[in-house]
Write an enzyme that holds these catalytic residues in place. Sequence first.
Site, PDB file in Angstrom:
ATOM      1  N   CYS A 191      -9.855  -8.151  -6.702  1.00 17.96           N
ATOM      2  CA  CYS A 191      -9.387  -7.697  -8.001  1.00 17.96           C
ATOM      3  C   CYS A 191      -8.039  -7.303  -8.373  1.00 17.96           C
ATOM      4  CB  CYS A 191     -10.518  -6.666  -8.499  1.00 17.96           C
ATOM      5  SG  CYS A 191     -12.256  -7.225  -8.362  1.00 17.96           S
ATOM      6  N   ARG A 201       2.048  -3.525   1.854  1.00 12.24           N
ATOM      7  CA  ARG A 201       1.175  -4.768   2.517  1.00 12.24           C
ATOM      8  C   ARG A 201       0.027  -4.601   3.069  1.00 12.24           C
ATOM      9  NH1 ARG A 201       4.918  -6.000   7.020  1.00 12.24           N
ATOM     10  NH2 ARG A 201       6.735  -6.235   5.308  1.00 12.24           N
ATOM     11  N   SER A 202      -0.827  -3.601   2.283  1.00 15.72           N
ATOM     12  CA  SER A 202      -2.042  -3.237   2.753  1.00 15.72           C
ATOM     13  C   SER A 202      -2.952  -4.493   2.708  1.00 15.72           C
ATOM     14  CB  SER A 202      -2.824  -2.483   1.741  1.00 15.72           C
ATOM     15  OG  SER A 202      -3.019  -3.225   0.663  1.00 15.72           O
ATOM     16  N   ASP A 256       7.031  -3.080   3.400  1.00 21.46           N
ATOM     17  CA  ASP A 256       6.284  -1.725   3.995  1.00 21.46           C
ATOM     18  C   ASP A 256       7.076  -0.949   5.213  1.00 21.46           C
ATOM     19  OD1 ASP A 256       5.805  -2.861   6.444  1.00 21.46           O
ATOM     20  OD2 ASP A 256       3.636  -2.581   6.354  1.00 21.46           O
TER      21      ASP A 256
END
Length: 342
Positions: free
Chosen positions: A158, A193-194, A216
């Site tokens: 999402c 950068r999850s 990150d």
Amino acid sequence: MAAAPQDIPKTCKVVLADTIARGLLSEVKETLATVQSAGAIQPYLAAFLANDDPAAVKYAEWSKKTCEENGFTFDLRKMDKEELEEAIMAANEDDSVDGIIVYYPIFPGNPTHDKYIQETVSLAKDVEGLCHKHLYNMYHNIRFLDAPANLKKSILPCTPLAVVKILEHLQIYNPILAPGNRLFGKTITVINRSEVNGRPLAALLANDGASVYSVDLTGVQLFTRGRGIRAPRHQVHEQPGWALEQCLALSDVVIGGVPSEKFKVPADLLRDGAVCINFSSFRNFDGPAVKERASIYVPSIGKVTIAVLLRNLVRLIANRPRPEGTSNASQIKARSEAFADG
């Protein structure tokens, strides 16, 4: 006497998420009318909250409000994390549930366990697009679940998809170019950068033709579109010695997603006229400072993310089998084409 060019004040257009979300929600209603049979009950979203994270609680509240305003049933189920797996499994088997959302993180410091919970959600009800099949398709730039028939569209996460929809609204995507190449020539920095947000977003943008610097704490990676017929997906290149400073100097678009109220993108390092978008629950840009450099600033995307959540829910409804005798190939094709743009 006319002002010298350097004396003309810069103007930064601030674009609010509500403006973009309204258009998406209108699309959702139109598509729902296309994919549902007459007299069908309103779509049902089961939401699981097993933490007390303020951002998750706020997201759940906004989701409930938007669902109810647009004719969707939103059932928020609060529980202890020990109960979560069995509750999700029960929802998987409940024919009245059209989609499932789980608010993360559930096990802070243990991403492996959170990933296990993501895989517990049924592929057919995964409204967030976090099951392995959906993620595999996204990273490999595969649009459908049922190739070669290509009637069931894959679900995209999402928040990354919300950023894509915002970039489309801002006309950063070039509609003249072929799909998959509409960000050609654009350089974008994503600060996060999850595995849930930042990495998928970088991959989506690279698969659409952009050069994406993913930043990150561990450093910088460059995501680019793959080359050649056998490399349709993005490629990742380490950028040793690079830091945020080098990325910002090159970037047409800067997207901040650092979950810390202390982090701010250094406005003085932004390219003049950059587009700046914040998807963190905290403001990664200092408002007055960023407006001095940016041409467009989107301070939050939450309402767009919820609109995309409902869009994904309608796509799940479009994907599922219809009762025998009530659907045919042309009807299924029409439901698929209602989501022709990803």
